[in-house]
Design a protein around this motif. Structure first.
Motif, PDB file in Angstrom:
ATOM      1  N   UNK A  76       0.866  -1.188   0.000  1.00  0.00           N
ATOM      2  CA  UNK A  76       0.000   0.000   0.000  1.00  0.00           C
ATOM      3  C   UNK A  76       0.900   1.235   0.000  1.00  0.00           C
ATOM      4  N   UNK A  77       0.384   2.341  -0.555  1.00  0.00           N
ATOM      5  CA  UNK A  77       1.159   3.580  -0.631  1.00  0.00           C
ATOM      6  C   UNK A  77       0.288   4.742  -0.164  1.00  0.00           C
ATOM      7  N   UNK A  78       0.898   5.641   0.569  1.00  0.00           N
ATOM      8  CA  UNK A  78       0.169   6.808   1.072  1.00  0.00           C
ATOM      9  C   UNK A  78       0.138   7.911   0.012  1.00  0.00           C
ATOM     10  N   UNK A  79      -0.980   8.638  -0.004  1.00  0.00           N
ATOM     11  CA  UNK A  79      -1.088   9.816  -0.861  1.00  0.00           C
ATOM     12  C   UNK A  79      -0.301  10.947  -0.230  1.00  0.00           C
ATOM     13  N   UNK A  80       0.611  11.559  -0.994  1.00  0.00           N
ATOM     14  CA  UNK A  80       1.418  12.661  -0.490  1.00  0.00           C
ATOM     15  C   UNK A  80       0.883  13.994  -0.989  1.00  0.00           C
ATOM     16  N   UNK A  81       1.090  15.029  -0.203  1.00  0.00           N
ATOM     17  CA  UNK A  81       0.625  16.369  -0.537  1.00  0.00           C
ATOM     18  C   UNK A  81       0.607  17.235   0.695  1.00  0.00           C
ATOM     19  N   UNK A  82       0.004  18.416   0.623  1.00  0.00           N
ATOM     20  CA  UNK A  82      -0.097  19.318   1.774  1.00  0.00           C
ATOM     21  C   UNK A  82      -1.331  18.933   2.581  1.00  0.00           C
ATOM     22  N   UNK A  83      -1.132  18.444   3.838  1.00  0.00           N
ATOM     23  CA  UNK A  83      -2.269  18.024   4.674  1.00  0.00           C
ATOM     24  C   UNK A  83      -2.516  18.993   5.826  1.00  0.00           C
ATOM     25  N   UNK A  84      -1.987  20.246   5.709  1.00  0.00           N
ATOM     26  CA  UNK A  84      -2.241  21.268   6.742  1.00  0.00           C
ATOM     27  C   UNK A  84      -3.508  22.031   6.383  1.00  0.00           C
ATOM     28  N   UNK A  85      -4.602  21.932   7.177  1.00  0.00           N
ATOM     29  CA  UNK A  85      -5.890  22.571   6.832  1.00  0.00           C
ATOM     30  C   UNK A  85      -5.790  24.087   6.684  1.00  0.00           C
ATOM     31  N   UNK A  86      -4.822  24.740   7.349  1.00  0.00           N
ATOM     32  CA  UNK A  86      -4.731  26.205   7.277  1.00  0.00           C
ATOM     33  C   UNK A  86      -3.968  26.692   6.058  1.00  0.00           C
ATOM     34  N   UNK A 135       1.837   4.254 -15.391  1.00  0.00           N
ATOM     35  CA  UNK A 135       1.042   3.358 -16.242  1.00  0.00           C
ATOM     36  C   UNK A 135       0.042   2.629 -15.357  1.00  0.00           C
ATOM     37  N   UNK A 136      -1.248   2.909 -15.497  1.00  0.00           N
ATOM     38  CA  UNK A 136      -2.281   2.351 -14.614  1.00  0.00           C
ATOM     39  C   UNK A 136      -2.426   0.838 -14.756  1.00  0.00           C
ATOM     40  N   UNK A 137      -1.912   0.240 -15.818  1.00  0.00           N
ATOM     41  CA  UNK A 137      -2.023  -1.210 -15.994  1.00  0.00           C
ATOM     42  C   UNK A 137      -0.865  -1.955 -15.328  1.00  0.00           C
ATOM     43  N   UNK A 138       0.148  -1.233 -14.840  1.00  0.00           N
ATOM     44  CA  UNK A 138       1.292  -1.875 -14.179  1.00  0.00           C
ATOM     45  C   UNK A 138       0.934  -2.240 -12.745  1.00  0.00           C
ATOM     46  N   UNK A 139       1.614  -3.248 -12.208  1.00  0.00           N
ATOM     47  CA  UNK A 139       1.322  -3.683 -10.838  1.00  0.00           C
ATOM     48  C   UNK A 139       1.846  -2.682  -9.815  1.00  0.00           C
ATOM     49  N   UNK A 140       2.810  -1.839 -10.193  1.00  0.00           N
ATOM     50  CA  UNK A 140       3.329  -0.843  -9.258  1.00  0.00           C
ATOM     51  C   UNK A 140       2.918   0.573  -9.654  1.00  0.00           C
ATOM     52  N   UNK A 141       1.703   0.719 -10.232  1.00  0.00           N
ATOM     53  CA  UNK A 141       1.167   2.023 -10.626  1.00  0.00           C
ATOM     54  C   UNK A 141       0.981   2.913  -9.398  1.00  0.00           C
ATOM     55  N   UNK A 142       1.437   4.197  -9.504  1.00  0.00           N
ATOM     56  CA  UNK A 142       1.296   5.176  -8.421  1.00  0.00           C
ATOM     57  C   UNK A 142       0.489   6.342  -8.972  1.00  0.00           C
ATOM     58  N   UNK A 143      -0.752   6.470  -8.474  1.00  0.00           N
ATOM     59  CA  UNK A 143      -1.635   7.511  -9.004  1.00  0.00           C
ATOM     60  C   UNK A 143      -1.180   8.918  -8.610  1.00  0.00           C
ATOM     61  N   UNK A 144      -0.432   9.040  -7.488  1.00  0.00           N
ATOM     62  CA  UNK A 144      -0.022  10.369  -7.018  1.00  0.00           C
ATOM     63  C   UNK A 144       1.272  10.850  -7.685  1.00  0.00           C
ATOM     64  N   UNK A 145       1.918  10.034  -8.496  1.00  0.00           N
ATOM     65  CA  UNK A 145       3.207  10.390  -9.089  1.00  0.00           C
ATOM     66  C   UNK A 145       3.057  11.558 -10.055  1.00  0.00           C
ATOM     67  N   UNK A 146       3.965  12.541  -9.943  1.00  0.00           N
ATOM     68  CA  UNK A 146       3.998  13.659 -10.886  1.00  0.00           C
ATOM     69  C   UNK A 146       5.291  13.644 -11.703  1.00  0.00           C
ATOM     70  N   UNK A 147       6.098  12.608 -11.507  1.00  0.00           N
ATOM     71  CA  UNK A 147       7.349  12.463 -12.268  1.00  0.00           C
ATOM     72  C   UNK A 147       7.526  10.991 -12.629  1.00  0.00           C
ATOM     73  N   UNK A 148       7.879  10.704 -13.861  1.00  0.00           N
ATOM     74  CA  UNK A 148       7.973   9.335 -14.368  1.00  0.00           C
ATOM     75  C   UNK A 148       9.303   8.692 -13.993  1.00  0.00           C
ATOM     76  N   UNK A 149       9.415   7.358 -14.165  1.00  0.00           N
ATOM     77  CA  UNK A 149      10.700   6.682 -13.942  1.00  0.00           C
ATOM     78  C   UNK A 149      11.809   7.214 -14.853  1.00  0.00           C
TER      79      UNK A 149
END
Length: 660
Positions: free
Chosen positions: A62-72, A437-451
Motif C-alpha cells: 500500500x502507498x500513502x497519498x502525499x501532498x499538503x495536509x495542513x488545513x490552514x 502506467x495504470x495497468x502496471x502492478x506498481x502504478x502510483x496515481x499520485x506520481x507527478x514524475x515518471x521513472x
C-alpha cells in the motif's frame, strides 16, 4: 501481519507467517527436495507495509497519498495522508517597497505606512518625533565608561553611558585549573592540582595526587597527544618465579603460591635461604650482618651480609632553595670534585637555581626559561561574532574562523537544492516519482514524475520506480512445475520431500516422505579423546571410557609420582601427537647460587662447591662505584636528568635529577 502457510507439515511452511493464506503446498510427485521456502508479502521498500522477510511480492503493498495536509494552508489537500513539504500560506503585509512597514515576504496586500526620515533618538538635539526611519542625522556627545578603575575605561569619553565593567580577579584557565572562575575578567592565580592514580590498590598509586586519570584526559583532550601516563595499573597477584611450575608471566605481585620441584637451603636465617626449596640440602650459610665494603671505616671482615651500616659521603645539592636540592646530601659538588679530581660529571651535583614564570607553552605569557610554574594566562580562541553560524559564546579572542549564515534548501534530492547553503530554511520542494502506467502492478496515481525523469535526475542510482507487469506462476527452480518467466508466485509449486525415514537413526526426520539414504546408524562407545579406549567412530557415549594415571615411575627422579600406574613411554604410545609432560627429570648436581662465580643454571641439586667473588659496581662514573669490587653485578646507579613533577605531561619516572 505476515500472510503465509502456517501448516508445519507443508513443504512451504513459513515460520514467520502469522495468518494462513491458503498457499500451503504438499508433496505429490517424486523429484529433488526444495532448498528454500517462499515467503509472500510486500517487497517494495517504499511501501509502509514493506516486509524484509518476504521473498515473493503478493501484491499487498500500500502507498500513502502525499501532498499538503495542513488545513490552514492555501494549497490544502484533504486526500493527502503524508505531508510532502509543499504547503503554502497567505502572508498579509505591505508590498510597497517605499513604505515604512514594507514586508518583502508578503503575497497578499495589507495596510502601508509612509516612511518619514529623521533622527529618532530623543536624547539627541536633532530628535524628530514624527520620524519612523532613522537617517543617521542624530548628533551626540562622545559616550563611554568614565570610571578609571573599570577594565573598559575610555579616556576619550565625555559622558558616562553606564557600560563600565568592574575588574574581577580569578583563574581564567577553563578546563585546566581546579579553581577556574567563569565570571573572572582579570587573570589571577590558578591551581592545577596534582594528577596521578587515586586507586590505593594499583601498582602506581600516588598518595599525593588530587586529580585522577579521567580528570587528566578531560583537561588535556586535543592538547596533549601523548598517552595518559596516569592511568592506574591493576595489581595481578600470582607466582613470579620463572623457575616455578606455576609461574605466571602476567603477575605483578607475588602471592606466595609458587611450587618448586628442587631442594635448597630452608633456614630463613641463612644468607642463601631459598624460599622455593621443598627440602633442605645442607648448604645453608648463616647470616653475620655488618659492613662488607673494605674501603669503609667500619668494615667488618667477618660479616656475610651487608646491613647498610657502611659510612660514605652522600653527594648532592645542599641549597634548600635550589631545584635539585637533595635533603639527604652530606657533601656538595666541591667535595665531590676534591674526592674525584678526574671526574667529568661534577655539574650533576651543582645546585640549579629556581626561575619563576609560566611554564605552559599554551599560555599567552609562556616563559621558556622558567623552572618553577606560576601565573599562567590562557587565551580562549574562537568566533566572537554572535551573528555567525559558528559563534562561540565562551571565546575571548577572535581567531578569524567565523562563517556567515547562508539560508536555503540543503537537501541534494530537492529540485531547488542550494549547494552553497549552510542553514536549512525549510524551502525544499520535491518531485513524487513513480510508475504512471495504470495497468502496471506498481502504478502510483499520485506520481507527478515518471521513472524516466528519475533516471535523468539521478543517473547513478538504481531506478526502483520502473513499471513492471505481474506474471503469475511457480518461481522455485527445484519444483516440478517451475516457470522461469513468472514474476509473482501463485502458490502452485509442487515438491517431493526426501530425508531419513528410519526412526532408529540419529538423523531421523519425521516430515520426510522419501528415504534419501542419508540415515546415520547409532554407534555406542567411548567418545572421550583422553581415554585409552577412545572410539573415533562412536556417535553415543556409553560410559565405557577407561583412563590411566600417567606419571614418572623412577623413584630417583625429581618428579617421581608414587601414585602413577603408567609411565611416560605408555603416555607417548597412547598420545603420540601430544607433548609428554610426564617425562622423568633426573637430578643434576652443581652450584645453584646465582651470586657464585661457578653458578650452573641447569643444576637441580646443589653440590656445595660454590665459589664467590666480591661483586659490586665497577663503573667509576656511577654514583655507587666500588673500587674493591672484583665482578660487576649490574647495580650501578647513574644520574638521569628529566622532569620529576608527576603532574607534568613530560614526567620521567626514571629521572633522578630535575632538569626543570
Amino acid at each position: 501481519l505476515f500472510p503465509g502457510c502456517t501448516d508445519t507439515m507443508a513443504l512451504n511452511y513459513s515460520p514467520v507467517a502469522t495468518v494462513d493464506d491458503d498457499s500451503c503446498v504438499y508433496w505429490s510427485t517424486p523429484g529433488p527436495p526444495p532448498p528454500i521456502y517462499l515467503f509472500p508479502g510486500c517487497t517494495d521498500p517504499l511501501s509502509p507495509n514493506y516486509s524484509s522477510v518476504a521473498s515473493v511480492d503478493d501484491g499487498s503493498c500500500v502507498f500513502w497519498d502525499e501532498g499538503c495536509n495542513a488545513p490552514t494552508a492555501s494549497n490544502y489537500d484533504s486526500s493527502a495522508e503524508t505531508n510532502d513539504g509543499s504547503c503554502m500560506w497567505d502572508v498579509v503585509g505591505c508590498r510597497d517597497s517605499t513604505a515604512w512597514n514594507y514586508y518583502p515576504d508578503a503575497n497578499v496586500d495589507g495596510p502601508c505606512i509612509p516612511a518619514v526620515y529623521g533622527c529618532m533618538d530623543s536624547h539627541s538635539p536633532a530628535y524628530n518625533a514624527s520620524a519612523n526611519i532613522d537617517d543617521d542625522t542624530c548628533v551626540y556627545p562622545y559616550e563611554g565608561c568614565t570610571d578609571s578603575v573599570a577594565i573598559n575605561y575610555d579616556s576619550f569619553a565625555e559622558l558616562d553611558d553606564g557600560s563600565c565593567v568592574q575588574p574581577r580577579i580569578g583563574c581564567l584557565a577553563a578546563g585546566l585549573a581546579t579553581n577556574y572562575d567563569a565570571e573572572a575578567n582579570t587573570a589571577g592565580s590558578c591551581d592545577f592540582g596534582v594528577y596521578g592514580c587515586l586507586d590505593s590498590t594499583a601498582l602506581n598509586y600516588d598518595p599525593d595526587a588530587t586529580l585522577g586519570p579521567d580528570a587528566y584526559a578531560a583537561a588535556f583532550q586535543g592538547i596533549n597527544a601523548s598517552t595518559n601516563v596516569f592511568e592506574c595499573i591493576a595489581n595481578i597477584p600470582g607466582c613470579m618465579s620463572s623457575r616455578a611450575l606455576n609461574y605466571n608471566s602476567m603477575a605483578t605481585s607475588s602471592d606466595g603460591s609458587c611450587r618448586y620441584p628442587f631442594p635448597g637451603c630452608t633456614n630463613t636465617a641463612a644468607v642463601n635461604y631459598l624460599s622455593e626449596a621443598t627440602e633442605d640440602d645442607g648448604t645453608c650459610i648463616l647470616i653475620i650482618p655488618g659492613c662488607i665494603v673494605p674501603s669503609a671505616p667500619n668494615y667488618n671482615s667477618l660479616a656475610t651480609l651487608n646491613d647498610g651500616s657502611c659510612e660514605f659521603p652522600y653527594y648532592g645539592c645542599m641549597d634548600t632553595s635550589a631545584l635539585n636540592y637533595l635533603p639527604g646530601a652530606t657533601a656538595g659538588a666541591d667535595a665531590y670534585a676534591a674526592a674525584f679530581p678526574n671526574a667529568t660529571d661534577v655539574e650533576l651535583y651543582e645546585c640549579i637555581p629556581a626561575v619563576p614564570g609560566c611554564m605552559s607553552s599554551l599560555a599567552a605569557n609562556y616563559n621558556s626559561d622558567a623552572t618553577v610554574n606560576e601565573g599562567c594566562f590562557y587565551a580562549v580562541r574562537g568566533c566572537t561574532d554572535p551573528n555567525a553560524l559558528n559563534y562561540k559564546s565562551y571565546a575571548n579572542t577572535d581567531d578569524g574562523s567565523c562563517v556567515a549564515e547562508v539560508p536555503g534548501c540543503m537537501s541534494p534530492r530537492a529540485s531547488n537544492y542550494n549547494s552553497g547553503a549552510n542553514n536549512n530554511d525549510g524551502s525544499c520542494t520535491f518531485k513524487v516519482y513513480g510508475c504512471q502506467n495504470s495497468s502496471a502492478s506498481n502504478y502510483v496515481s499520485q506520481a507527478d514524475a515518471s521513472p524516466e525523469e528519475f533516471a535523468v535526475d539521478f543517473p547513478g542510482e538504481t531506478n526502483v520506480y520502473a513499471c513492471f507487469f505481474p506474471i503469475p506462476g511457480c518461481m522455485s527452480p527445484t519444483a516440478a512445475n517451475y516457470d522461469s518467466t513468472a514474476t509473482v508466485s501463485d502458490g502452485s509449486c509442487v515438491y517431493p520431500f526426501p530425508g531419513c525415514t528410519d526412526s532408529t537413526a540419529v538423523n531421523y526426520f519425521s516430515n520426510a516422505q522419501i528415504d534419501d539414504g542419508s540415515c546415520i546408524v547409532d554407534v555406542p562407545g567411548c567418545m572421550a579423546t583422553a581415554a585409552s579406549n577412545y572410539n573415533s567412530n562412536a556417535t553415543t557415549n556409553d560410559g565405557s571410557c577407561e583412563f590411566k594415571d600417567y606419571g614418572c615411575l623412577n623413584p630417583s627422579a625429581l618428579n617421581y609420582d608414587s601414585g602413577a600406574t603408567a609411565g611416560p613411554d605408555i603416555y607417548a604410545a597412547d598420545f603420540p601427537t601430544r607433548v609428554n609432560v610426564h617425562e622423568c627429570i633426573l637430578p643434576l648436581p652443581g652450584c645453584m647460587s646465582s651470586s657464585a662465580a661457578n653458578f650452573n643454571s641447569a643444576a637441580t641439586v646443589s653440590d656445595g662447591n660454590c665459589t664467590y667473588l666480591y661483586r659490586g659496581c665497577m663503573d667509576i662514573a656511577a654514583l655507587n662505584y666500588n673500587s674493591n669490587a672484583g665482578e660487576d653485578d649490574g647495580s650501578c646507579i647513574y644520574s638521569v636528568l628529566g622532569c620529576m613533577a608527576t603532574a607534568a605531561s613530560n614526567y620521567n619516572m626514571n629521572a633522578t635529577v630535575s632538569d626543570g
